[in-house]
Enzyme design. Structure first.
Site, short mmCIF file in Angstrom:
data_model
loop_
_atom_site.label_atom_id
_atom_site.label_comp_id
_atom_site.label_asym_id
_atom_site.label_seq_id
_atom_site.Cartn_x
_atom_site.Cartn_y
_atom_site.Cartn_z
N SER A 1 0.79 -1.23 0.00
CA SER A 1 0.00 0.00 0.00
C SER A 1 0.83 1.28 0.00
O SER A 1 0.31 2.35 -0.32
CB SER A 1 -0.96 0.02 1.19
OG SER A 1 -0.25 0.19 2.40
N LYS B 1 0.60 4.95 6.73
CA LYS B 1 0.03 5.73 5.63
C LYS B 1 0.68 7.11 5.63
O LYS B 1 1.40 7.50 6.53
CB LYS B 1 -1.49 5.90 5.79
CG LYS B 1 -2.29 4.61 5.88
CD LYS B 1 -2.27 3.79 4.59
CE LYS B 1 -3.03 2.48 4.78
NZ LYS B 1 -2.86 1.58 3.59
#
Length: 255
Positions: free
Chosen positions: A69, A140
């Protein structure tokens, strides 16, 4: 009577007993020495383990990257070193920071519990980067901070933060900034976060309709990913991005 022979036999017997006694004493000394050596080794190993656990708990923790990701910045199997002091003394995450956070209540519903024994074992290995992190921990990039308005997308397909288009050069090659359209205002005390490999990332966008709206509370941030520590060929510093340099804070404040 051959007294000389008797003396010789006694001398030999005494010498033999002395040798046996010396050998036994030497053997005991070797055993004691080995025991002390193992004890010192065990004690040193225990001290090192406690030091590493304290270091990872309070200062810097290795974090194993389990997914794609955050490509290309972070690859599967990378061990990033998470700076737990980055936001400890009044500083807060900034746009562009890569952060590790506990997603409980934002990315993962409350009440999810791991088996206590397996959780303790996994936590011990994860604290030194030898196991995958907890299923509630995520990494993230911060795209919006408290008060920001984040919009997808402008006519050229770019994200806008506070009306300023963002040129996200860190994105995975070929990925669009987002296939999901949104227009949100980040509540104070929370973050809007997204992965760099947008087509492979489950991030704030995927939790818009859930409690919390995909926003990550500042209190849930574990730290900032500052370095890639392993494998050796990937050693590097995660340098700040300039993508958000032109973005002003809401109401003209600096941020």
């Amino acid at each position: 009577m051959d007294t000389e022979a008797q003396h010789t036999e006694r001398d030999r017997s005494s010498a033999s007993e002395t040798e046996r006694s010396g050998a036994e004493e030497g053997s005991r000394s070797v055993r004691v020495s080995r025991w002390l050596s193992w004890r010192r080794t065990g004690l040193l190993g225990g001290v090192c383990a406690v030091f590493l656990l304290l270091l990872s708990h309070f200062v810097v923790q290795p974090f194993l990257i389990p997914s794609t990701s955050m490509e290309p910045a972070l690859e599967v199997g990378d061990r990033v070193l998470v700076n737990k002091l980055a936001y400890r003394f009044g500083s807060e995450p900034r746009r562009g920071d890569v952060v590790v956070f506990d997603g409980t209540g934002s990315f993962v519903r409350e009440g999810v519990r791991e088996n206590p024994v397996s959780a303790l074992t996994r936590e011990a290995f994860a604290s030194v980067g030898l196991a995958e992190p907890s299923e509630t921990d995520f990494v993230k990039r911060v795209v919006g901070v408290g008060g920001d308005r984040v919009v997808c997308c402008d006519k050229r397909g770019r994200l806008e933060v506070n009306g300023v288009p963002v040129d996200e050069r860190y994105l995975y090659a070929g990925d669009a900034p987002s296939q999901v359209r949104f227009d949100i205002v980040v509540p104070q005390g929370t973050l809007w976060v997204m992965g760099d490999h947008r087509s492979k990332s489950r991030d704030s966008r995927d939790h818009l309709g859930e409690p919390g709206g995909g926003m990550v509370p500042l209190d849930n941030v574990i730290g900032r990913a500052d370095w890639i520590g392993w494998p050796a060929g990937r050693w590097s510093v995660l340098r700040p991005t300039g993508a958000f340099d032109r973005v002003a804070a809401p109401d003209g404040a600096h941020g």
